[in-house]
Design an enzyme around this catalytic site. Sequence first.
Site, mmCIF file in Angstrom:
data_model
loop_
_atom_site.group_PDB
_atom_site.id
_atom_site.type_symbol
_atom_site.label_atom_id
_atom_site.label_comp_id
_atom_site.label_asym_id
_atom_site.label_seq_id
_atom_site.Cartn_x
_atom_site.Cartn_y
_atom_site.Cartn_z
ATOM 1 N N CYS A 112 0.725 -1.187 -0.075
ATOM 2 C CA CYS A 112 -0.046 -0.034 0.047
ATOM 3 C C CYS A 112 0.876 1.115 0.070
ATOM 4 O O CYS A 112 0.321 2.571 -0.312
ATOM 5 C CB CYS A 112 -0.876 0.040 1.272
ATOM 6 S SG CYS A 112 -1.910 -1.431 1.472
ATOM 7 N N HIS A 239 -3.113 6.545 2.829
ATOM 8 C CA HIS A 239 -3.629 5.452 2.256
ATOM 9 C C HIS A 239 -5.227 5.375 2.769
ATOM 10 O O HIS A 239 -5.247 5.498 4.062
ATOM 11 C CB HIS A 239 -2.699 4.151 2.632
ATOM 12 C CG HIS A 239 -3.127 2.850 2.457
ATOM 13 N ND1 HIS A 239 -3.925 2.479 1.099
ATOM 14 C CD2 HIS A 239 -3.372 1.890 3.018
ATOM 15 C CE1 HIS A 239 -4.438 1.387 1.236
ATOM 16 N NE2 HIS A 239 -4.151 0.751 2.491
ATOM 17 N N ASN A 269 -10.433 -0.101 -0.199
ATOM 18 C CA ASN A 269 -8.953 -0.301 0.180
ATOM 19 C C ASN A 269 -8.567 -0.593 -1.381
ATOM 20 O O ASN A 269 -8.652 -1.823 -1.787
ATOM 21 C CB ASN A 269 -8.567 -1.091 1.198
ATOM 22 C CG ASN A 269 -7.218 -1.142 1.233
ATOM 23 O OD1 ASN A 269 -6.266 -0.870 0.352
ATOM 24 N ND2 ASN A 269 -6.672 -1.703 2.430
#
Length: 313
Positions: A112, A239, A269
């Site tokens: 990520c 993120h 996500n």
Amino acid sequence: MPGSRITALGHYQPAKVLTNDDLSGTVDTSDEWIRQRTGIVTRRIAETESVTDLAAAAAAKALASSGLAPDEIDMVVVATCSAMDRCPSIATQVAGRLGVPAAVGFDVNNGCAGFCTALATADHALRAGAARHALVIGAEKMSDVTDWTDRSTCVLLGDGAGAAVLGHDPTGGGVGPVVWGSDPTRGHAVRLDDGWQPRFRQEGQTVFRWATTALVPIAEEACRRAGITPAELGVVVTHQANLRIVEAITRRLGADRAVVARDVVDSGNTSAASVPLALAKLVERGEAPSGAPALLLGFGGGLSWAGQVVTCP
């Protein structure tokens, strides 16, 4: 010292919308349960598109917005952890689709934190004179690595891509110094299990505690290296892992006047795609003022992190 600057952005998401109610029909969950724990309402799923398709669509938009010709791009970097292709790289495939000739192209897998890592790598290349213009992309098809029977993780993930074009900045302040690192002793907390069919796994409580405590000093250091205080930030794009994490980091950082990206609500996500996807949307909607200092902070799989302050295009 001369540096680099983001001159244009682009983003792309597939058409299919997967709602919390849709998921409640396949696993033991509910819209209320998902919203309370993650803040996520919907996510996008690529039914036939590949990571290359997603990356190329976002990159094409960024390139068109930049006003550059394809032959003016001499570096393409793609951040991804979900691409099934090993060789040729996604980056060179994207370059081929866009008609970019002879550019160096390579993929970065830092989970990520991948986009911020790739952005720093491209920035360093421009600073060293190894490139004139770079195309940096975060692209993920997390639906390919999702265990759709695991209610703790399948509710989190989505597909998409975001891209940025970098050019030279004589003032050197367009992309600030990166703060990056990893804690491999806790790398198991967010991972893709090995195998021909990898699956996303996460230890949710471990990640939540780490993200809401360890990352604030990292964000503060990125601001310090850029020569500003958190209170001076105009935009914060972390993120998009979980809305509770996003808001906890921003609150503890003290970025009270900043526009905060909350794209996780609509996109879920999207791993390495989440930072550029969220930033590009804010800029497109006019919510991120041109010239405003923006903190970009990627974190997750590894456990790894990377962050820097950039000037909004």
